[in-house]
Design an enzyme around this catalytic site. Structure first.
Site, PDB file in Angstrom:
ATOM      1  N   LYS A 131       6.088   0.140   2.160  1.00 13.06           N
ATOM      2  CA  LYS A 131       6.872   1.372   2.346  1.00 13.06           C
ATOM      3  C   LYS A 131       7.233   1.971   0.986  1.00 13.06           C
ATOM      4  O   LYS A 131       7.192   3.190   0.808  1.00 13.06           O
ATOM      5  CB  LYS A 131       8.144   1.100   3.168  1.00 13.06           C
TER       6      LYS A 131
ATOM      7  N   HIS B  46       4.188   3.620  -0.273  1.00 16.62           N
ATOM      8  CA  HIS B  46       4.066   4.862   0.510  1.00 16.62           C
ATOM      9  C   HIS B  46       4.913   5.965  -0.122  1.00 16.62           C
ATOM     10  O   HIS B  46       4.460   7.096  -0.304  1.00 16.62           O
ATOM     11  CB  HIS B  46       4.494   4.610   1.960  1.00 16.62           C
ATOM     12  N   ASN B  47       6.141   5.627  -0.464  1.00 14.19           N
ATOM     13  CA  ASN B  47       7.029   6.637  -1.044  1.00 14.19           C
ATOM     14  C   ASN B  47       6.559   7.062  -2.433  1.00 14.19           C
ATOM     15  O   ASN B  47       6.680   8.238  -2.791  1.00 14.19           O
ATOM     16  CB  ASN B  47       8.468   6.112  -1.105  1.00 14.19           C
TER      17      ASN B  47
ATOM     18  N   GLU C 117       3.982   9.446  -1.851  1.00 17.03           N
ATOM     19  CA  GLU C 117       4.671  10.673  -1.411  1.00 17.03           C
ATOM     20  C   GLU C 117       5.132  11.492  -2.627  1.00 17.03           C
ATOM     21  O   GLU C 117       4.976  12.726  -2.661  1.00 17.03           O
ATOM     22  CB  GLU C 117       5.851  10.235  -0.525  1.00 17.03           C
TER      23      GLU C 117
END
Ligand code: 6PG
Length: 476
Positions: free
Chosen positions: A182, A185-186, A189
């Protein structure tokens, strides 16, 4: 009957996850430190499914079937530890505590170890998709034990987003694996958004167009390879007009990007793992630069803030160049992010399948995009792929865009318009494919001032040159 799962912490994310579970037919115990929120949830949404409200934590825990599954959805850090400390004495062997917040994976590893020693499962779970995702179908990245996934998997898969009938949820790996991916993922992003921002800036300068007109360009891009949630909402934000002033919304927003820290964690971890995630790092530092208002003002006073012309003669070609530069840089950012997932998995023994991450990021999450299908295909075709960049599909995408990419980076440098993510991604591509890098000189310097030794291209072993003596070479 008893509840199959419970949620404690009913701010917007917790509330929406609880509603999503209830809407999918699960009986959900709900609890919040101040019981007012619990009552509001049941009053406003009680008809969406079966909730069992608990006024106290004891009552909440008692309403859960065994093994108990408790989602903790409070602020990362101290507040999460505080809730876990209160919860643990009320639980019994085999029960599962699930942290769905944006926790640091090192905290998750620590908590998992502590709870395992008490016979409990601790499942650090990445949840992406914002408020709306939590309610309608997020991408879910649970870590923790296989046993815990046997209970949680069916529920999490049911409430997750679906793409072509496949749930955007998979057991990522043990202990901190879920929160680690996660975090990456960020980081991705951040890179995606910085690349979008640079593309917008160049289009605006180059075309002398309004934000809304650039919004149209992003809308068109969203029909092709770049199709993604972030490109879609970029069009939406650019086309938005400020009601008060009638100006383009982006023109009235203070240009200082904030962050809660997951991008920073990604870069810190990459430094520890030795993975060059230059795109994510540039994106994180670009936010940081934007926030240094005093330095920016001083530099603008000293150097002036005017920029040169991008000298656009063919508007369509320029738009296509920026699109291709964005796409190629995006491929680099994802290649680097996936390298980090693989390196983290090796370092911590998580056994993460990178293709599975691409699969569960296709829907629900902030970076959801058409091109994640291609990433999954690349890892399916070659699980030992040295870099996503060299997978046939991405290699072709980068090669066909490289002239555009170079034109955009050169033009932005000539005009004095910063494009740090575009240019560092191009430098990464060029560095990776370079026959000989000047790193050889760095090795020579290290040996000269510190006898740090070097290896040779023509035989094995480490060597040192007597720099202040007769310059003879000795094996180290
Ligand atoms: C998500 C988002 C979410 C959070 C952002 C904002 O996946 O749903 O990533 O976790 O809103 O990370 O982060 P910053 O405040 O650091 O930009």
């Amino acid at each position: 009957g008893k509840a199959q799962i419970g949620v404690t912490g009913l701010a917007v994310m917790g509330r929406n996850l609880a509603r999503n579970l209830a809407r999918n037919g699960f009986t959900v115990a709900v609890h919040n430190r101040s019981p007012e929120r619990t009552r509001t949830l049941v009053a406003d949404h009680g008809d969406e499914g079966t909730f069992i409200p608990g006024e106290t934590l004891e009552e909440f825990v008692a309403s859960l079937e065994r093994p108990r599954a408790v989602i903790v959805m409070v602020k990362a850090g101290g507040p999460t530890d505080a809730v876990i400390d209160e919860l643990v004495p009320l639980l019994e062997e085999g029960d599962i505590v699930i942290d769905c917040g944006n926790a640091h994976f090192a905290d998750t590893r620590r908590r998992e170890e502590a709870l395992r020693a008490k016979g409990l499962h601790f499942v650090g779970t990445g949840v992406s998709g914002g408020e709306e995702g939590a309610l309608l179908g997020p991408s879910i990245m649970p870590g923790g034990s296989k046993e815990s996934y046997a209970k949680l998997g069916p529920m999490f898969e049911a409430i997750s987003a679906k793409v072509d009938g496949t749930a955007c949820c998979v057991h990522v790996g043990p202990d901190g694996a879920g929160h680690f991916v996660k975090m990456v993922h960020n980081g991705i992003e951040y890179a995606d958004m910085q690349l979008i921002a640079e593309a917008y800036d160049l289009l605006r300068e180059g075309l002398n167009a309004t934000p809304a007109e650039i919004g149209e360009i992003f809308e068109t891009w969203n029909q092709g390879d770049l199709e993604s949630f972030l490109i879609e909402i970029t069009a939406q934000v650019l086309k938005h007009t400020d009601a008060e002033t009638g100006k383009g919304f982006v023109d009235i927003v203070l240009d200082q990007a904030e962050q809660k820290g997951t991008g920073r964690w990604t870069v810190q971890s990459a430094l520890d793992l030795g993975v060059p995630i230059t795109g994510i790092a540039e994106a994180t530092f670009a936010r940081s630069i934007s926030g240094h208002a005093d330095q920016r003002a001083a530099a603008a006073r000293t150097f002036g803030s005017s920029v040169g012309s991008l000298e656009v003669t063919d508007r369509e070609q320029f738009i296509e160049d920026v699109r291709a530069a964005l796409y190629a840089s995006k491929v680099v950012a994802y290649a680097q992010g996936f390298d980090q997932v693989i390196a983290g998995s090796e370092e911590y023994g998580w056994g993460i399948d990178p293709g599975a991450m691409a699969t569960i990021w296709r829907g629900g999450c902030i970076i959801r995009a058409r091109f994640l299908n291609r990433i999954r295909e690349a890892y399916d075709a070659d699980p030992k792929l040295p870099s996503l960049l060299v997978a046939p599909y991405f290699a072709e995408a980068v090669q066909s865009g490289v002239d555009s990419w170079r034109r955009v980076v050169s033009a932005s440098a000539s005009a004095g318009i910063p494009a740090p993510a575009f240019s560092s991604s191009l430098a990464y591509y060029d560095a990776l494919r370079r026959d000989r890098l000047p790193a050889a000189l760095i090795q020579g310097l290290r040996d000269n001032f510190g006898a740090h030794t070097y290896r040779r291209t023509d035989r094995d072993g480490s060597f040192h040159t007597q720099w202040s003596g007769d310059k003879s070479e000795t094996p180290a």
